[in-house]
Design a protein around this motif. Structure first.
Motif, PDB file in Angstrom:
ATOM      1  N   CYS A 269       0.786  -1.243   0.000  1.00 37.53           N
ATOM      2  CA  CYS A 269       0.000   0.000   0.000  1.00 37.53           C
ATOM      3  C   CYS A 269       0.814   1.287   0.000  1.00 37.53           C
ATOM      4  N   ILE A 270       2.138   1.238  -0.032  1.00 35.04           N
ATOM      5  CA  ILE A 270       2.914   2.478  -0.065  1.00 35.04           C
ATOM      6  C   ILE A 270       2.531   3.266  -1.320  1.00 35.04           C
ATOM      7  N   GLY A 271       2.235   4.549  -1.115  1.00 34.27           N
ATOM      8  CA  GLY A 271       1.820   5.391  -2.225  1.00 34.27           C
ATOM      9  C   GLY A 271       0.341   5.322  -2.537  1.00 34.27           C
ATOM     10  N   GLU A 272      -0.391   4.496  -1.784  1.00 35.69           N
ATOM     11  CA  GLU A 272      -1.825   4.364  -2.009  1.00 35.69           C
ATOM     12  C   GLU A 272      -2.614   5.074  -0.918  1.00 35.69           C
ATOM     13  N   GLN A 273      -3.854   5.423  -1.249  1.00 38.60           N
ATOM     14  CA  GLN A 273      -4.723   6.056  -0.272  1.00 38.60           C
ATOM     15  C   GLN A 273      -5.265   5.011   0.688  1.00 38.60           C
ATOM     16  N   ILE A 274      -5.041   5.223   1.993  1.00 37.15           N
ATOM     17  CA  ILE A 274      -5.572   4.307   2.996  1.00 37.15           C
ATOM     18  C   ILE A 274      -6.432   5.026   4.038  1.00 37.15           C
ATOM     19  N   LEU A 275      -6.404   6.371   4.027  1.00 31.03           N
ATOM     20  CA  LEU A 275      -7.270   7.201   4.854  1.00 31.03           C
ATOM     21  C   LEU A 275      -7.949   8.224   3.942  1.00 31.03           C
ATOM     22  N   PRO A 276      -9.002   8.889   4.410  1.00 30.57           N
ATOM     23  CA  PRO A 276      -9.587   9.960   3.601  1.00 30.57           C
ATOM     24  C   PRO A 276      -8.540  10.997   3.217  1.00 30.57           C
ATOM     25  N   GLU A 277      -8.741  11.649   2.080  1.00 32.41           N
ATOM     26  CA  GLU A 277      -7.724  12.536   1.519  1.00 32.41           C
ATOM     27  C   GLU A 277      -7.340  13.692   2.436  1.00 32.41           C
ATOM     28  N   HIS A 278      -8.250  14.136   3.267  1.00 32.51           N
ATOM     29  CA  HIS A 278      -7.969  15.286   4.123  1.00 32.51           C
ATOM     30  C   HIS A 278      -7.315  14.907   5.447  1.00 32.51           C
ATOM     31  N   MET A 279      -6.961  13.628   5.618  1.00 30.07           N
ATOM     32  CA  MET A 279      -6.448  13.182   6.907  1.00 30.07           C
ATOM     33  C   MET A 279      -5.006  12.697   6.812  1.00 30.07           C
ATOM     34  N   SER A 280      -4.242  13.000   7.850  1.00 28.07           N
ATOM     35  CA  SER A 280      -2.860  12.551   7.961  1.00 28.07           C
ATOM     36  C   SER A 280      -2.643  11.911   9.323  1.00 28.07           C
ATOM     37  N   LEU A 281      -1.625  11.073   9.404  1.00 28.25           N
ATOM     38  CA  LEU A 281      -1.220  10.443  10.655  1.00 28.25           C
ATOM     39  C   LEU A 281       0.257  10.742  10.854  1.00 28.25           C
ATOM     40  N   ILE A 282       0.553  11.514  11.890  1.00 29.34           N
ATOM     41  CA  ILE A 282       1.915  12.001  12.116  1.00 29.34           C
ATOM     42  C   ILE A 282       2.482  11.386  13.383  1.00 29.34           C
ATOM     43  N   GLU A 283       3.698  10.891  13.271  1.00 28.04           N
ATOM     44  CA  GLU A 283       4.419  10.418  14.456  1.00 28.04           C
ATOM     45  C   GLU A 283       5.424  11.495  14.860  1.00 28.04           C
ATOM     46  N   ASN A 284       5.317  11.939  16.111  1.00 29.67           N
ATOM     47  CA  ASN A 284       6.224  12.974  16.615  1.00 29.67           C
ATOM     48  C   ASN A 284       6.773  12.547  17.963  1.00 29.67           C
ATOM     49  N   PRO A 285       8.012  12.054  18.018  1.00 28.56           N
ATOM     50  CA  PRO A 285       8.600  11.577  19.275  1.00 28.56           C
ATOM     51  C   PRO A 285       9.144  12.683  20.160  1.00 28.56           C
ATOM     52  N   HIS A 286       8.917  13.954  19.786  1.00 27.74           N
ATOM     53  CA  HIS A 286       9.491  15.060  20.549  1.00 27.74           C
ATOM     54  C   HIS A 286       8.434  15.927  21.222  1.00 27.74           C
ATOM     55  N   ARG A 287       7.241  15.406  21.428  1.00 29.58           N
ATOM     56  CA  ARG A 287       6.208  16.155  22.132  1.00 29.58           C
ATOM     57  C   ARG A 287       6.519  16.183  23.629  1.00 29.58           C
ATOM     58  N   ALA A 288       6.506  17.359  24.208  1.00 29.20           N
ATOM     59  CA  ALA A 288       6.861  17.509  25.622  1.00 29.20           C
ATOM     60  C   ALA A 288       5.780  16.909  26.524  1.00 29.20           C
ATOM     61  N   GLY A 291       4.111  10.458  27.132  1.00 34.41           N
ATOM     62  CA  GLY A 291       4.750   9.193  27.484  1.00 34.41           C
ATOM     63  C   GLY A 291       5.517   8.520  26.368  1.00 34.41           C
ATOM     64  N   GLY A 292       5.122   8.720  25.099  1.00 31.05           N
ATOM     65  CA  GLY A 292       5.802   8.046  23.998  1.00 31.05           C
ATOM     66  C   GLY A 292       6.971   8.809  23.420  1.00 31.05           C
ATOM     67  N   SER A 293       7.346   9.922  24.021  1.00 31.99           N
ATOM     68  CA  SER A 293       8.460  10.719  23.496  1.00 31.99           C
ATOM     69  C   SER A 293       9.796  10.150  23.940  1.00 31.99           C
ATOM     70  N   ARG A 294      10.801  10.324  23.098  1.00 39.50           N
ATOM     71  CA  ARG A 294      12.155   9.890  23.445  1.00 39.50           C
ATOM     72  C   ARG A 294      13.146  10.545  22.496  1.00 39.50           C
ATOM     73  N   PRO A 295      14.362  10.832  22.973  1.00 30.74           N
ATOM     74  CA  PRO A 295      15.344  11.551  22.153  1.00 30.74           C
ATOM     75  C   PRO A 295      16.050  10.669  21.135  1.00 30.74           C
ATOM     76  N   PHE A 296      16.151   9.382  21.418  1.00 34.01           N
ATOM     77  CA  PHE A 296      16.790   8.442  20.487  1.00 34.01           C
ATOM     78  C   PHE A 296      16.093   7.103  20.633  1.00 34.01           C
ATOM     79  N   ASP A 297      16.271   6.244  19.632  1.00 34.11           N
ATOM     80  CA  ASP A 297      15.568   4.963  19.686  1.00 34.11           C
ATOM     81  C   ASP A 297      16.430   3.883  20.323  1.00 34.11           C
TER      82      ASP A 297
END
Length: 448
Positions: A269-288, A291-297
């Protein structure tokens, strides 16, 4: 980060080199936690744990082994290294294994900006007991509550330090304090229960215990006299408190380990639509203060924000070094590991685009259907995305709640369901997964 943990990882790496390892990485984790349970206004259970766990991963060519211990004495560390090397020599070759190259490691990271550690004093057991007691009392005071099943409070502090034989070293600490309550309404086979809880990194961000108990109780009372809904095809709303499970299924499908095994419905599915066009899913590990934030993996790579899905289109997989090599890609710095196992790709903080409507707006637009507030069991086919889960919640007619429902099953296919989601605007932004209530039309509902 305490010097003790960095000293331990240095000793592990030195022992690995002396034992004959070509390369190695070491992880040391120190933790303290305390939990308190209250029942009928009295202390029911109190527990405290403290300890240090250590793990060593060694490489002999493309062969690898992992050993762990809770004993940090020098002779134990030497024995660990010797056993790890002996195990690695007998292990099968793994062409994808290996540490990051020295130029791939995180070279600088601002742990303080993530605010993962509350500097205030650890709460006393008495303070935690009082939190649990207040939550229980508030729940019991709500008319219609027959009993409070549990009321708990806890606190934890954990520190980690990761080091590799080719140059990376880093660590950080995180804290957590939480309160939870489970209330019951009704008697015998007519009992229904519900819950509420809150957990925060900084203690002064925590919701008041009485508020937690009240919400748990009101939720439980609202479920009294639940019945099965009618079987058919209806729109369904996943309430904000359980809607993140849908996004969890998506994140599982784009996990590099599943894709590399060929056991994911999203593998092409890479490059294919899997959610409605106006929606995104963002991963941000630097939110203050999240609980899921971390500086390195878990492999020492610098974490970074990325779009998992951008404007409805899947952009790539969630990868650690091994799965990235296997799929001929670059790691997304999503490796996670414990002291007794090697790294594997794991999703962290995730934020789904919110809508402009309130939950009440979605209920109005739904007309007739099911608002789901709780789910049990799970039958998910990872290869096809076929989805079936037990559910309970509230039956909606003319856009308004009519009565509570239980003992029903909803079914569909994740590939189709995710393309049809309609989001509300009610996500709690302090959570690791920020997902609002979601409506999906045309779900199969099995009840009466």
């Amino acid at each position: 980060m305490t010097n003790a943990l960095s000293d331990i990882t240095d000793a592990l790496l030195l022992a690995a080199r002396k034992a004959g390892a070509d390369h190695a990485d070491a992880l040391a984790v120190e933790g303290q936690s305390v939990s308190v349970d209250v029942l009928k206004g009295a202390l029911e259970h109190a527990e405290r744990s403290e300890g240090t766990d250590i793990g060593l991963r060694v490489f002999i060519g493309k062969r690898t082994a992992v050993v762990s211990s809770s004993d940090t004495r020098t002779d134990t560390i030497a024995q660990m290294a010797e056993r790890a090397v002996a195990m690695a020599k007998e292990a099968p070759e793994d062409p994808w294994s290996g540490l990051a190259e020295s130029g791939e490691f995180a070279t600088s990271f601002d742990v303080a900006s993530l605010e993962l550690e509350d500097p205030s004093d650890e709460p006393t057991p008495k303070a935690l007991e009082e939190d649990a007691r207040q939550a229980e009392a508030a729940a019991q005071a709500v008319q219609g509550v027959s009993q409070v099943q549990s009321s708990s409070a806890g606190y934890g502090r954990h520190s980690i330090h990761l080091a590799t034989s080719n140059g990376f070293a880093g660590g950080y600490a995180r804290t957590n304090r939480g309160t939870s309550c489970v209330a019951i309404t009704g008697e015998g086979t007519g009992m229904e229960r519900d819950y509420y809880g809150d957990s925060r990194i900084f203690q002064n961000d925590l919701i008041a215990p009485a508020e937690i108990g009240r919400i748990a109780a009101e939720r439980a009372v609202s479920r009294a006299n639940a019945r099965k809904p009618a079987t058919g095809t209806y729109p369904v709303i996943f309430d904000e408190r359980i809607s993140s499970s849908l996004i969890g299924h998506l994140l599982g499908a784009v996990n590099g380990a599943s894709v590399a095994r060929g056991s994911s419905w999203a593998k092409d599915c890479i490059g294919e639509q899997i959610l409605p066009e106006h929606m995104s899913l963002i991963e941000n590990p630097h939110r203050a203060r999240v609980g899921g934030s971390r500086p390195f993996d878990g492999e020492g790579l610098a974490t970074r924000s990325r779009h998992v899905v951008e404007n409805g289109v899947l952009t790539g997989w969630t990868l650690d070094l091994a799965t990235a090599r296997q799929l001929n890609m670059t790691s997304t710095a999503n490796a996670s590991r414990g002291t007794s196992s090697g790294p594997s790709p794991t999703s962290g903080n995730a934020t789904l685009t919110q809508g402009n409507q309130t939950l009440n707006d979605l209920l109005r637009d739904m007309g007739t259907g099911l608002l789901i507030t709780s789910m049990i069991g799970s039958t998910i086919n990872p290869n096809t995305g076929d989805y079936s889960r037990g559910a309970s919640g509230f039956w909606i007619e003319n856009g308004e709640i009519q009565y509570p429902v239980n003992e029903c099953t909803i079914a569909g296919n994740l590939r189709d369901m995710l393309k049809r989601i309609i989001p509300a605007n009610d996500a709690r932004t302090h959570l690791s997964r920020v997902v609002p209530s979601l409506m999906i039309e045309g779900m199969t509902l099995a009840g009466n």
